[in-house]
Design a protein around this motif. Structure first.
Motif, PDB file in Angstrom:
ATOM      1  N   ILE A 104       0.840  -1.202   0.000  1.00 27.35           N
ATOM      2  CA  ILE A 104       0.000   0.000   0.000  1.00 27.35           C
ATOM      3  C   ILE A 104       0.878   1.257   0.000  1.00 27.35           C
ATOM      4  CG2 ILE A 104      -1.621   1.348   1.424  1.00 27.35           C
ATOM      5  CD1 ILE A 104      -2.996  -1.013   0.133  1.00 27.35           C
ATOM      6  N   LEU A 105       1.916   1.268   0.845  1.00 29.47           N
ATOM      7  CA  LEU A 105       2.778   2.449   0.940  1.00 29.47           C
ATOM      8  C   LEU A 105       3.503   2.692  -0.378  1.00 29.47           C
ATOM      9  CD1 LEU A 105       4.234   2.065   4.552  1.00 29.47           C
ATOM     10  CD2 LEU A 105       2.304   3.430   3.791  1.00 29.47           C
ATOM     11  N   ALA A 106       3.875   1.622  -1.049  1.00 30.19           N
ATOM     12  CA  ALA A 106       4.549   1.775  -2.333  1.00 30.19           C
ATOM     13  C   ALA A 106       3.599   2.337  -3.393  1.00 30.19           C
ATOM     14  CB  ALA A 106       5.098   0.418  -2.786  1.00 30.19           C
ATOM     15  N   ARG A 107       2.345   1.891  -3.327  1.00 30.69           N
ATOM     16  CA  ARG A 107       1.386   2.326  -4.364  1.00 30.69           C
ATOM     17  C   ARG A 107       0.830   3.720  -4.105  1.00 30.69           C
ATOM     18  NH1 ARG A 107      -0.521  -3.318  -4.593  1.00 30.69           N
ATOM     19  NH2 ARG A 107      -2.238  -2.912  -3.166  1.00 30.69           N
ATOM     20  N   HIS A 108       0.884   4.190  -2.846  1.00 30.54           N
ATOM     21  CA  HIS A 108       0.265   5.484  -2.519  1.00 30.54           C
ATOM     22  C   HIS A 108       1.278   6.381  -1.813  1.00 30.54           C
ATOM     23  CE1 HIS A 108      -3.704   3.845  -3.613  1.00 30.54           C
ATOM     24  NE2 HIS A 108      -3.212   2.718  -3.115  1.00 30.54           N
ATOM     25  N   ALA A 109       2.470   6.467  -2.363  1.00 31.65           N
ATOM     26  CA  ALA A 109       3.541   7.256  -1.748  1.00 31.65           C
ATOM     27  C   ALA A 109       3.082   8.705  -1.588  1.00 31.65           C
ATOM     28  CB  ALA A 109       4.792   7.180  -2.612  1.00 31.65           C
ATOM     29  N   GLY A 110       3.369   9.295  -0.430  1.00 31.72           N
ATOM     30  CA  GLY A 110       3.040  10.697  -0.198  1.00 31.72           C
ATOM     31  C   GLY A 110       1.734  10.920   0.529  1.00 31.72           C
ATOM     32  N   ALA A 111       0.867   9.917   0.556  1.00 25.35           N
ATOM     33  CA  ALA A 111      -0.407  10.099   1.273  1.00 25.35           C
ATOM     34  C   ALA A 111      -0.155  10.093   2.787  1.00 25.35           C
ATOM     35  CB  ALA A 111      -1.365   8.971   0.902  1.00 25.35           C
ATOM     36  N   PRO A 112      -0.910  10.903   3.532  1.00 26.74           N
ATOM     37  CA  PRO A 112      -0.729  10.896   4.987  1.00 26.74           C
ATOM     38  C   PRO A 112      -1.086   9.531   5.592  1.00 26.74           C
ATOM     39  CG  PRO A 112      -2.665  12.193   4.356  1.00 26.74           C
ATOM     40  CD  PRO A 112      -1.966  11.815   3.089  1.00 26.74           C
ATOM     41  N   ILE A 113      -0.329   9.159   6.624  1.00 28.35           N
ATOM     42  CA  ILE A 113      -0.504   7.822   7.223  1.00 28.35           C
ATOM     43  C   ILE A 113      -0.904   7.969   8.689  1.00 28.35           C
ATOM     44  CG2 ILE A 113       0.585   5.591   7.725  1.00 28.35           C
ATOM     45  CD1 ILE A 113       2.704   6.333   5.604  1.00 28.35           C
ATOM     46  N   GLU A 114      -1.973   7.275   9.083  1.00 31.63           N
ATOM     47  CA  GLU A 114      -2.347   7.180  10.493  1.00 31.63           C
ATOM     48  C   GLU A 114      -2.033   5.759  10.960  1.00 31.63           C
ATOM     49  OE1 GLU A 114      -6.399   6.951  13.189  1.00 31.63           O
ATOM     50  OE2 GLU A 114      -6.489   8.105  11.340  1.00 31.63           O
ATOM     51  N   HIS A 115      -1.336   5.656  12.113  1.00 37.68           N
ATOM     52  CA  HIS A 115      -0.990   4.326  12.632  1.00 37.68           C
ATOM     53  C   HIS A 115      -1.969   3.933  13.719  1.00 37.68           C
ATOM     54  CE1 HIS A 115       2.960   3.635  10.721  1.00 37.68           C
ATOM     55  NE2 HIS A 115       2.918   4.949  10.591  1.00 37.68           N
ATOM     56  N   VAL A 116      -2.470   2.719  13.647  1.00 40.16           N
ATOM     57  CA  VAL A 116      -3.376   2.206  14.674  1.00 40.16           C
ATOM     58  C   VAL A 116      -2.710   1.013  15.351  1.00 40.16           C
ATOM     59  CG1 VAL A 116      -5.535   0.942  15.027  1.00 40.16           C
ATOM     60  CG2 VAL A 116      -5.521   2.994  13.599  1.00 40.16           C
ATOM     61  N   ARG A 117      -2.624   1.060  16.696  1.00 43.32           N
ATOM     62  CA  ARG A 117      -2.143  -0.109  17.437  1.00 43.32           C
ATOM     63  C   ARG A 117      -3.326  -1.039  17.610  1.00 43.32           C
ATOM     64  NH1 ARG A 117       2.681  -0.779  16.887  1.00 43.32           N
ATOM     65  NH2 ARG A 117       2.522  -2.415  18.460  1.00 43.32           N
ATOM     66  N   GLY A 118      -3.356  -2.120  16.863  1.00 42.45           N
ATOM     67  CA  GLY A 118      -4.490  -3.031  16.965  1.00 42.45           C
ATOM     68  C   GLY A 118      -4.943  -3.491  15.579  1.00 42.45           C
ATOM     69  N   VAL A 119      -6.229  -3.696  15.427  1.00 40.13           N
ATOM     70  CA  VAL A 119      -6.764  -4.374  14.247  1.00 40.13           C
ATOM     71  C   VAL A 119      -7.862  -3.519  13.612  1.00 40.13           C
ATOM     72  CG1 VAL A 119      -8.019  -6.457  13.503  1.00 40.13           C
ATOM     73  CG2 VAL A 119      -6.247  -6.640  15.261  1.00 40.13           C
ATOM     74  N   LEU A 120      -7.880  -3.472  12.285  1.00 43.65           N
ATOM     75  CA  LEU A 120      -8.963  -2.811  11.548  1.00 43.65           C
ATOM     76  C   LEU A 120      -9.947  -3.855  11.032  1.00 43.65           C
ATOM     77  CD1 LEU A 120      -7.040  -0.278   9.238  1.00 43.65           C
ATOM     78  CD2 LEU A 120      -7.932   0.091  11.559  1.00 43.65           C
ATOM     79  N   LEU A 121     -11.212  -3.523  11.131  1.00 40.33           N
ATOM     80  CA  LEU A 121     -12.215  -4.394  10.533  1.00 40.33           C
ATOM     81  C   LEU A 121     -13.343  -3.545   9.968  1.00 40.33           C
ATOM     82  CD1 LEU A 121     -14.349  -6.227  13.244  1.00 40.33           C
ATOM     83  CD2 LEU A 121     -12.675  -4.525  13.822  1.00 40.33           C
ATOM     84  N   PRO A 122     -14.164  -4.134   9.066  1.00 44.72           N
ATOM     85  CA  PRO A 122     -15.271  -3.358   8.514  1.00 44.72           C
ATOM     86  C   PRO A 122     -16.340  -3.113   9.574  1.00 44.72           C
ATOM     87  CG  PRO A 122     -15.298  -5.622   7.680  1.00 44.72           C
ATOM     88  CD  PRO A 122     -14.059  -5.477   8.493  1.00 44.72           C
ATOM     89  N   GLY A 123     -17.177  -2.100   9.385  1.00 41.49           N
ATOM     90  CA  GLY A 123     -18.314  -1.845  10.281  1.00 41.49           C
ATOM     91  C   GLY A 123     -19.169  -3.096  10.417  1.00 41.49           C
ATOM     92  N   LEU A 124     -19.768  -3.260  11.597  1.00 40.04           N
ATOM     93  CA  LEU A 124     -20.516  -4.480  11.921  1.00 40.04           C
ATOM     94  C   LEU A 124     -21.925  -4.432  11.327  1.00 40.04           C
ATOM     95  CD1 LEU A 124     -19.568  -4.645  15.717  1.00 40.04           C
ATOM     96  CD2 LEU A 124     -18.364  -5.697  13.772  1.00 40.04           C
ATOM     97  N   VAL A 125     -22.467  -5.623  11.065  1.00 38.77           N
ATOM     98  CA  VAL A 125     -23.835  -5.723  10.553  1.00 38.77           C
ATOM     99  C   VAL A 125     -24.664  -6.574  11.515  1.00 38.77           C
ATOM    100  CG1 VAL A 125     -25.292  -6.438   8.636  1.00 38.77           C
ATOM    101  CG2 VAL A 125     -23.018  -5.487   8.172  1.00 38.77           C
TER     102      VAL A 125
END
Ligand SMILES: [Zn+2]
Length: 417
Positions: free
Chosen positions: A41-62
């Motif tokens: 992702i970083l290679a494909r979107h160089a220059g975009a601002p990055i936010e670091h999250v300690r933990g896990v990302l998942l989609p919104g729940l249904v």
């Protein structure tokens, strides 16, 4: 605003293995432009601002099955002795309390859904009273306007009233993200002619509908033999039960006869289903929604999850109402199943609370972290050890560790405490 990158210790894309050191790229409307390994992702979107999250990302729940309008009954109805005693107690409380008119409790229920990380719901209602509260909290999905009438004349009168109620509500319907569909309560509390009419009407509208099915043994006894605890309860309540033709068929066979075993009908519960009936459900492609904590609360039993998974079905999850559950947290349903079915991979359980729910509601834009979708992005924050399965870790964390990283619609918003 340029695209932004959110990088986390792991991401759960949904329907595929979790990715360690993953990232998602979001545009200003929180649509996912890219998702994958952070390195790529970083290679494909160089220059975009990055936010670091300690933990896990998942989609919104249904949460594919709830009754938010009953939130005022939280903690008021005792369970543990089966469906008919439970519903009898609930109706006793409702004689003096109308939870549908308790707008503060409904607002609190909707706020709780948002706080747990819910983006979409299959919300069953008799009154449409939760629609605006759901919209205020950014929750989409389907509002299922439910009918329960045994006698044909009363059923068709009620369908006409429901149409008028919807027509009146439609003028101020708050969001296109919440669809509307009429829905039969069950195959043993609605006259079959009315069920056919509801099904035809939802199909004309091009929306899915839903039905509670094979939830408890009294349902089966009534449909097969025309007797049992449900008949006693219905007579006590003064329901016009003599107008209902007892089919002398099992719940799933009745559903099949009525055309309810279909990809556009969400079948809820299946706690009391038999092996042969499960085969018919699987073959039909109907989406299935399980409400394990509600089943444990009311019936003290669970649906046959292992058999369902072995048959190739991945059910969605719902909380049912606060009259039979402690919270509207669909990830707590996944956790409850994980504790009782320890052999089920935890990634299947997290998928049930996300991707499977989105599929059940017909919302392919939700439930996965994948390019082109706008599922809402949730983080579960904390220390994830290298040795740990991110899905198991997510299920173990308290709900207070969750935070919205991206809302649908582009307004990033903290979870209210
Ligand atoms: Zn329900």
């Amino acid at each position: 605003m340029t695209p932004r990158i959110i990088r986390a210790d792991a991401i759960l894309p949904g329907e595929e293995r979790p990715l360690r050191d993953g990232a998602v790229v979001l545009d200003a409307s929180d649509t996912i432009l890219d998702a994958g390994r952070a390195e790529d992702i970083l290679a494909r979107h160089a220059g975009a601002p990055i936010e670091h999250v300690r933990g896990v990302l998942l989609p919104g729940l249904v949460n594919a099955h709830a009754h938010v309008e009953l939130s005022g009954l939280r903690g008021k109805v005792a369970g543990g002795s089966g469906f008919v005693p439970w519903v009898d107690r609930m109706m006793g409380i409702r004689a003096s309390e109308q939870p549908e008119e308790d707008s503060a409790a409904i607002e609190e229920g909707a706020a709780e859904l948002e706080a747990f990380g819910t983006v979409a719901i299959g919300d069953v209602t008799n009154t449409l009273s939760a629609v605006h509260a759901l919209a205020r909290h950014g929750i989409g999905g389907i509002v299922f306007h439910e009918i329960a009438r045994l006698d044909p004349a009363r059923a068709f009168t009620r369908l006409a009233e429901m149409k008028a109620e919807y027509d009146a509500a439609a003028a101020t319907w708050p969001t296109a993200d919440l669809a509307y569909a009429p829905a039969p309560h069950t195959v043993y509390t609605v006259h079959p002619d009315a069920i056919r009419a509801v099904l035809a009407s939802s199909r004309v509208r091009g929306v899915r509908t839903t039905v509670h099915l094979a939830e408890h043994p009294a349902e089966r006894t009534f449909l097969l033999e025309g007797r049992g605890p449900f008949v006693d309860f219905a007579r006590k309540m003064g329901f016009a039960i003599d107008g209902f033709p007892v089919p002398r068929r099992s719940p799933v066979d009745v559903a099949a006869d009525l055309g309810l075993l279909s990809p556009d009908v969400l079948l809820v519960h299946l706690t009391d289903i038999r092996a042969r009936e499960l085969e018919a459900v699987v073959a039909s492609g109907a989406p299935v929604v399980l409400c394990p904590r509600s089943n444990l609360f009311i019936e003290v039993r669970l649906p046959p999850l292992i058999e369902m998974l072995n048959a190739g079905m991945v059910p969605a999850l719902g909380t049912d109402s606060l009259a039979s559950n402690l919270s509207l947290d669909v990830l707590a349903e996944a956790k409850a199943l994980g504790e009782r079915f320890p052999s089920v991979p935890k990634g299947v359980l997290t998928d049930m609370a996300t991707a499977a729910g989105a599929r059940a509601l017909g919302r392919q834009d939700l439930g996965r972290l994948a390019k082109g979708l706008r599922p809402g992005v949730l983080s579960v924050e904390g220390e994830l050890a290298q040795s740990e399965d991110p899905c198991a870790w997510v299920l173990r964390q308290p709900a207070t560790c969750r935070r919205w990283v991206a809302r649908r619609g582009g307004t990033s918003k903290e979870i209210p405490s």
